[in-house]
Write an enzyme that holds these catalytic residues in place. Structure first.
Site, mmCIF file in Angstrom:
data_model
loop_
_atom_site.group_PDB
_atom_site.id
_atom_site.type_symbol
_atom_site.label_atom_id
_atom_site.label_comp_id
_atom_site.label_asym_id
_atom_site.label_seq_id
_atom_site.Cartn_x
_atom_site.Cartn_y
_atom_site.Cartn_z
ATOM 1 N N HIS A 55 -24.760 4.845 93.452
ATOM 2 C CA HIS A 55 -23.773 4.980 92.380
ATOM 3 C C HIS A 55 -22.901 3.722 92.357
ATOM 4 O O HIS A 55 -22.990 2.875 93.251
ATOM 5 C CB HIS A 55 -22.909 6.235 92.581
ATOM 6 C CG HIS A 55 -22.109 6.235 93.849
ATOM 7 N ND1 HIS A 55 -22.403 7.033 94.933
ATOM 8 C CD2 HIS A 55 -21.032 5.506 94.215
ATOM 9 C CE1 HIS A 55 -21.539 6.795 95.897
ATOM 10 N NE2 HIS A 55 -20.699 5.865 95.493
HETATM 11 P P1 TYD Z 1 -20.893 10.730 97.490
HETATM 12 O O1 TYD Z 1 -19.828 9.732 97.221
HETATM 13 O O2 TYD Z 1 -21.837 11.044 96.375
HETATM 14 O O3 TYD Z 1 -21.735 10.346 98.785
HETATM 15 P P2 TYD Z 1 -22.608 9.092 99.215
HETATM 16 O O4 TYD Z 1 -22.317 7.980 98.274
HETATM 17 O O5 TYD Z 1 -22.176 8.800 100.600
HETATM 18 O O6 TYD Z 1 -24.037 9.475 99.199
HETATM 19 O O7 TYD Z 1 -20.198 12.058 97.986
HETATM 20 C C1 TYD Z 1 -20.935 13.120 98.571
HETATM 21 C C2 TYD Z 1 -20.207 14.426 98.287
HETATM 22 O O8 TYD Z 1 -18.904 14.413 98.901
HETATM 23 C C3 TYD Z 1 -19.972 14.675 96.801
HETATM 24 O O9 TYD Z 1 -20.157 16.065 96.576
HETATM 25 C C4 TYD Z 1 -18.525 14.321 96.581
HETATM 26 C C5 TYD Z 1 -17.895 14.590 97.942
HETATM 27 N N1 TYD Z 1 -16.782 13.667 98.251
HETATM 28 C C6 TYD Z 1 -15.478 14.139 98.159
HETATM 29 O O10 TYD Z 1 -15.214 15.305 97.855
HETATM 30 N N2 TYD Z 1 -14.468 13.269 98.459
HETATM 31 C C7 TYD Z 1 -14.704 11.983 98.824
HETATM 32 O O11 TYD Z 1 -13.735 11.210 99.097
HETATM 33 C C8 TYD Z 1 -16.066 11.503 98.882
HETATM 34 C C9 TYD Z 1 -16.380 10.084 99.277
HETATM 35 C C10 TYD Z 1 -17.063 12.393 98.593
#
Ligand code: TYD
Length: 144
Positions: A55
């Site tokens: 992302h």
């Molecule tokens: P995401 O940013 O998509 O993870 P990565 O990039 O590490 O694969 O986040 C994973 C999940 O955690 C998603 O459901 C959103 C949640 N999340 C939060 O609630 N707060 C946060 O600060 C972060 C980074 C993620």
């Protein structure tokens, strides 16, 4: 920030105070890194072969640190790509807004520490690569 480039994403050397009993690294927002720290999170217990990220963010600045172990960060601004390997707790990769990133090749026991310039906001994410590409080619920074 839709005109940012992967060349704005730089490795920042962090402080390291060393003594016989080990090392300490200190990161102070707006002092050692060029943004205020509003949120800290870390990835751990990452299964072998897994990748994270996939992302971009519209406004968020992040400093990514391999607090333990090693992993690769693929950076993509829609034109250029580069892979940065992080494997030292006294160096951080600053990722500016508007950069697609993927984290991969985690070593066993790796801990990915992330310092972020803002609180969590799902509306700041671009989770679809095509949407990211049109955001980058738009002249309107608020598009996307
Ligand atoms: P995401 O940013 O998509 O993870 P990565 O990039 O590490 O694969 O986040 C994973 C999940 O955690 C998603 O459901 C959103 C949640 N999340 C939060 O609630 N707060 C946060 O600060 C972060 C980074 C993620």
């Amino acid at each position: 920030m839709n005109d940012s480039s992967i060349f704005d994403c730089v490795i920042l050397p962090l402080s390291k105070i060393h003594n016989r009993a080990g090392n300490i690294t200190i990161i102070e927002g707006d002092r050692n890194i060029p943004f205020e720290i509003k949120r800290i999170y870390y990835l751990y217990d990452i299964p072998g072969g897994a990748s994270r990220g996939g992302h971009a963010h519209k406004d968020l600045y992040q400093l990514v640190v391999a607090a333990s172990g090693a992993f690769d960060v693929l950076l993509d601004d829609g034109r250029n790509k580069k892979v940065v390997t992080l494997n030292r707790p006294d160096y951080g990769l600053m990722i500016v807004p508007g950069i697609w990133r993927e984290l991969m090749e985690f070593s066993s026991g790796a801990i990915c520490l992330v310092l972020a310039s803002n609180l969590y906001s799902e509306s700041d994410y671009l989770r679809n690569y095509d949407e990211f590409r049109s955001y980058k080619t738009s002249n309107d920074p608020s598009a996307g």
